[in-house]
Motif scaffolding. Structure first.
Motif, mmCIF file in Angstrom:
data_model
loop_
_atom_site.group_PDB
_atom_site.id
_atom_site.type_symbol
_atom_site.label_atom_id
_atom_site.label_comp_id
_atom_site.label_asym_id
_atom_site.label_seq_id
_atom_site.Cartn_x
_atom_site.Cartn_y
_atom_site.Cartn_z
ATOM 1 N N PRO A 124 10.009 -94.921 -24.791
ATOM 2 C CA PRO A 124 11.180 -95.206 -25.618
ATOM 3 C C PRO A 124 11.840 -93.890 -26.039
ATOM 4 C CG PRO A 124 9.197 -95.396 -26.947
ATOM 5 C CD PRO A 124 8.747 -95.038 -25.556
ATOM 6 N N TRP A 184 15.189 -97.385 -23.131
ATOM 7 C CA TRP A 184 13.905 -96.953 -22.551
ATOM 8 C C TRP A 184 14.205 -96.042 -21.362
ATOM 9 C CZ3 TRP A 184 8.450 -97.950 -22.891
ATOM 10 C CH2 TRP A 184 8.084 -98.516 -24.124
ATOM 11 N N TYR A 233 11.633 -102.683 -24.199
ATOM 12 C CA TYR A 233 10.550 -102.743 -23.210
ATOM 13 C C TYR A 233 10.622 -104.035 -22.382
ATOM 14 C CZ TYR A 233 5.908 -103.417 -21.284
ATOM 15 O OH TYR A 233 4.880 -103.668 -20.432
ATOM 16 N N VAL A 293 2.811 -96.202 -18.968
ATOM 17 C CA VAL A 293 3.830 -96.880 -19.774
ATOM 18 C C VAL A 293 3.430 -96.740 -21.243
ATOM 19 C CG1 VAL A 293 5.040 -99.040 -20.215
ATOM 20 C CG2 VAL A 293 4.205 -98.553 -17.908
ATOM 21 N N ARG A 351 6.951 -101.015 -28.063
ATOM 22 C CA ARG A 351 7.054 -102.093 -27.059
ATOM 23 C C ARG A 351 7.514 -103.414 -27.675
ATOM 24 N NH1 ARG A 351 2.350 -102.348 -22.472
ATOM 25 N NH2 ARG A 351 2.341 -100.153 -21.914
#
Length: 197
Positions: free
Chosen positions: A31, A36, A153, A167, A172
């Motif tokens: 982020p 993102w 996300y 990731v 998220r």
């Protein structure tokens, strides 16, 4: 600590994992102060090449990179014009500056005219990531070229999720609108062109 158990993943551990992946030449999803991003070490040409491949994007379209401070920005641009500092001081939304005379970056990150798109991030997570990594980090929207940017996300295309090495867990759960940055091109001769408001 078990990274697969998201309940106990701290931001500290998340940043460590992301940095470790980038130090090995890996590509991350993270982020930023805008949407993102797909990221990697901005000085590693092989990693940058993979970002272009993941995005299915022509590498003549230069990518943006993020830094954490004025001092770091000066490591990657030969002569930062005064107007750049004035803009950085007065803008209140994330603004990417395209500056001439890029240095110390992967050659395939720099535009044909020798310029680089670079932004100082003030958002907590991406700022700390850049600060701790001690280098510029590529930041290009987490989408296949031509498709909408991933604001959160949950908007990220599964094809991208499958191809990156790490990731990030942080943010998220967010479900809120995020806009791409403004983009302003500053030429060495003092010309100012607004590319994206």
């Amino acid at each position: 600590m078990h990274p697969q158990n998201q309940n106990i993943m701290t931001q500290e551990q998340d940043i460590k994992n992301a940095i470790e992946a980038m130090r090995k030449g890996g590509v991350i999803l993270y982020p930023t102060d805008t949407v993102w991003g797909i990221g990697c070490d901005a000085t590693n040409a092989e990693a940058v090449k993979r970002v272009y491949e993941i995005k299915q994007r022509d590498d003549s379209k230069a990518l943006i990179c993020l830094v954490d401070s004025d001092a770091r920005l000066q490591r990657y641009v030969r002569n930062v014009p005064d107007v750049a500092w004035q803009l950085i001081d007065c803008v209140d939304k994330p603004t990417t500056l395209i500056l001439d005379g890029a240095v110390n970056l992967a050659p395939n990150l720099i535009a044909e005219d020798g310029s680089i798109g670079i932004r100082i991030t003030k958002e907590a997570f991406s700022h700390e990531l850049c600060f701790r990594f001690q280098k510029a980090i590529v930041s290009t929207s987490a989408n296949i070229s031509g498709e909408p940017a991933a604001q959160n996300y949950r908007d990220i295309d599964p094809r991208i999720l499958e191809q990156v090495d790490y990731v990030c867990w942080t943010r998220r759960q967010e479900h809120q609108p995020h806009q791409p940055s403004s983009i302003i091109k500053l030429s060495a001769d003092g010309q100012v062109v607004i590319i994206r408001k």
